[in-house]
Enzyme design. Structure first.
Site, mmCIF file in Angstrom:
data_model
loop_
_atom_site.group_PDB
_atom_site.id
_atom_site.type_symbol
_atom_site.label_atom_id
_atom_site.label_comp_id
_atom_site.label_asym_id
_atom_site.label_seq_id
_atom_site.Cartn_x
_atom_site.Cartn_y
_atom_site.Cartn_z
ATOM 1 N N ASN A 12 -41.480 21.264 15.955
ATOM 2 C CA ASN A 12 -41.181 20.574 17.213
ATOM 3 C C ASN A 12 -40.052 19.584 16.923
ATOM 4 O O ASN A 12 -40.275 18.561 16.291
ATOM 5 C CB ASN A 12 -42.451 19.846 17.688
ATOM 6 C CG ASN A 12 -42.190 18.993 18.919
ATOM 7 O OD1 ASN A 12 -41.106 19.020 19.495
ATOM 8 N ND2 ASN A 12 -43.195 18.213 19.311
ATOM 9 N N LYS A 14 -38.465 17.744 18.851
ATOM 10 C CA LYS A 14 -38.487 16.558 19.734
ATOM 11 C C LYS A 14 -37.069 16.268 20.233
ATOM 12 O O LYS A 14 -36.296 17.200 20.445
ATOM 13 C CB LYS A 14 -39.132 15.363 19.028
ATOM 14 C CG LYS A 14 -40.518 15.736 18.477
ATOM 15 C CD LYS A 14 -41.334 14.565 18.045
ATOM 16 C CE LYS A 14 -42.691 15.047 17.534
ATOM 17 N NZ LYS A 14 -43.587 13.968 17.130
ATOM 18 N N HIS A 99 -48.289 17.757 24.787
ATOM 19 C CA HIS A 99 -48.053 16.948 23.579
ATOM 20 C C HIS A 99 -48.391 15.489 23.893
ATOM 21 O O HIS A 99 -48.149 15.009 25.006
ATOM 22 C CB HIS A 99 -46.587 17.081 23.134
ATOM 23 C CG HIS A 99 -46.357 16.491 21.779
ATOM 24 N ND1 HIS A 99 -46.186 15.143 21.586
ATOM 25 C CD2 HIS A 99 -46.321 17.067 20.550
ATOM 26 C CE1 HIS A 99 -46.036 14.912 20.290
ATOM 27 N NE2 HIS A 99 -46.117 16.060 19.644
ATOM 28 N N GLU A 101 -46.955 12.838 23.227
ATOM 29 C CA GLU A 101 -45.829 12.028 23.719
ATOM 30 C C GLU A 101 -45.592 12.283 25.208
ATOM 31 O O GLU A 101 -45.150 11.396 25.936
ATOM 32 C CB GLU A 101 -44.581 12.325 22.870
ATOM 33 C CG GLU A 101 -44.712 11.678 21.492
ATOM 34 C CD GLU A 101 -43.983 12.408 20.371
ATOM 35 O OE1 GLU A 101 -43.113 13.240 20.651
ATOM 36 O OE2 GLU A 101 -44.318 12.131 19.198
ATOM 37 N N GLU A 171 -53.591 17.306 17.219
ATOM 38 C CA GLU A 171 -52.615 16.310 16.791
ATOM 39 C C GLU A 171 -53.170 14.912 17.047
ATOM 40 O O GLU A 171 -53.036 14.375 18.152
ATOM 41 C CB GLU A 171 -51.302 16.493 17.565
ATOM 42 C CG GLU A 171 -50.598 17.798 17.263
ATOM 43 C CD GLU A 171 -49.078 17.654 17.343
ATOM 44 O OE1 GLU A 171 -48.407 18.198 16.469
ATOM 45 O OE2 GLU A 171 -48.569 16.976 18.268
ATOM 46 N N GLY A 177 -45.812 10.988 13.265
ATOM 47 C CA GLY A 177 -44.613 10.212 12.948
ATOM 48 C C GLY A 177 -44.905 8.925 12.210
ATOM 49 O O GLY A 177 -44.054 8.056 12.052
ATOM 50 N N SER A 223 -47.680 14.286 10.664
ATOM 51 C CA SER A 223 -47.163 13.978 9.320
ATOM 52 C C SER A 223 -47.400 15.101 8.314
ATOM 53 O O SER A 223 -47.682 14.854 7.135
ATOM 54 C CB SER A 223 -47.723 12.646 8.813
ATOM 55 O OG SER A 223 -47.340 11.588 9.683
HETATM 56 P P1 13P Z 1 -44.660 14.493 12.768
HETATM 57 O O1 13P Z 1 -44.782 15.735 11.925
HETATM 58 O O2 13P Z 1 -43.298 13.898 12.763
HETATM 59 O O3 13P Z 1 -45.769 13.524 12.486
HETATM 60 O O4 13P Z 1 -44.880 14.985 14.307
HETATM 61 C C1 13P Z 1 -45.980 15.756 14.626
HETATM 62 C C2 13P Z 1 -45.840 16.246 16.001
HETATM 63 O O5 13P Z 1 -45.927 15.492 16.950
HETATM 64 C C3 13P Z 1 -45.536 17.677 16.205
HETATM 65 O O6 13P Z 1 -45.664 18.048 17.537
#
Ligand code: 13P
Length: 271
Positions: A12, A14, A99, A101, A171, A177, A223
């Site tokens: 992803n 982002k 997601h 976010e 997740e 992150g 992560s």
């Molecule tokens: P990270 O791997 O940067 O923690 O992000 C995970 C994520 O949100 C994947 O959709």
């Protein structure tokens, strides 16, 4: 490992990468996976603006292209939105739905996750449905309740036959992150809980359990890195990874794909 389930390594991106950068990244991934046996399903989810060039660069390779979100309507006066019809015309095969976010910053709810999931199925897109608890929820002991609620709500009015297509991703919001990975054993437990929740959702009273639910791939995200993926994929309920930061450079993402290949080798029918 007893599973027959598919192994999936999904990136992803982002809100990262611009034109050219996306093409370079996917070309490097395509080159590194070319001719390799035992590959997991490899998916990259670039921003909308890069989907066309990434899909072109990925043509003929093992790399599939996903979107990070989509509207649930086909067309209309919805300024700023992107429809599933637009995505399929670009060669998109997967879409991330719900997601954290999107839930946290853009008003996504369990109800709109369900609408998006139905739209993805209608347009033959593979939905990767994200569920996960916040740090507060975990500290209050609400993890399992949140996971059960988000998972069950996503499935409202969805036919059991559609389970063949659906993928879930666990997740935990506090692990995204932040560099804080969920312990592998705990991630494995929650991935099993997601599958059990799907199973209960389609089980009729004391009647037989849903065998389709047992085949749903559940990924872990939060992560994930080359240094921690192996212990996650060694566990029976984690079928792959949804990766943010470590999907942004070819060497890291290729290392994650190689870890996925090891799982495929152990579960040959799960490729
Ligand atoms: P990270 O791997 O940067 O923690 O992000 C995970 C994520 O949100 C994947 O959709």
């Amino acid at each position: 490992m007893s599973t027959q389930r598919k192994t999936i390594i999904a990136g992803n991106w982002k809100m990262n990468k611009t034109m050219g950068e996306g093409k370079d990244l996917v070309s490097a991934i395509a080159a590194a996976t070319k001719g390799k046996a035992d590959l997991p399903e490899v998916v990259v989810c670039p921003p909308f603006t890069l989907i066309h060039e990434v899909a072109e660069a990925a043509k003929g390779s093992a790399v599939k292209v996903g979107a990070q979100n989509m509207d649930y309507r086909d067309e209309g006066a919805y300024t700023g939105e992107i429809s599933p019809v637009m995505l399929t015309k670009l060669g998109v095969t997967h879409v991330i739905i719900g997601h954290s976010e999107r839930r946290q910053f853009f008003g996504e709810t369990n109800g709109t996750v369900n609408l998006r999931l139905k739209a993805a199925l209608k347009h033959n897109l593979v939905p990767i449905v994200c569920v996960g608890e916040t740090l507060d929820e975990r500290e209050e002991g609400l993890t399992d309740a949140v996971i059960r609620r988000q998972t069950a709500a996503s499935l409202a009015d969805i036919d059991e036959t559609d389970l063949e297509t659906i993928v879930y991703a666990y997740e935990p919001v506090w692990a995204i992150g932040t560099g804080k990975t969920c312990e592998a054993a705990e991630a494995d437990r929650v991935c099993a809980l997601i599958r059990a929740t799907v199973n209960e959702f389609y089980s009729k009273g004391e009647g037989p359990k849903s065998s389709a639910a047992d085949q749903i791939p559940v990924l872990y995200g939060g992560s994930v890195k080359p240094s921690n993926i192996a212990e996650q994929l060694a566990l029976p309920n984690i079928d792959g990874s949804l990766v943010g930061g470590a999907s942004l450079t070819a060497p890291d993402f290729v290392a994650l794909i190689e870890a996925g290949s090891k799982r495929v080798k152990l579960t040959p029918s799960g490729a």
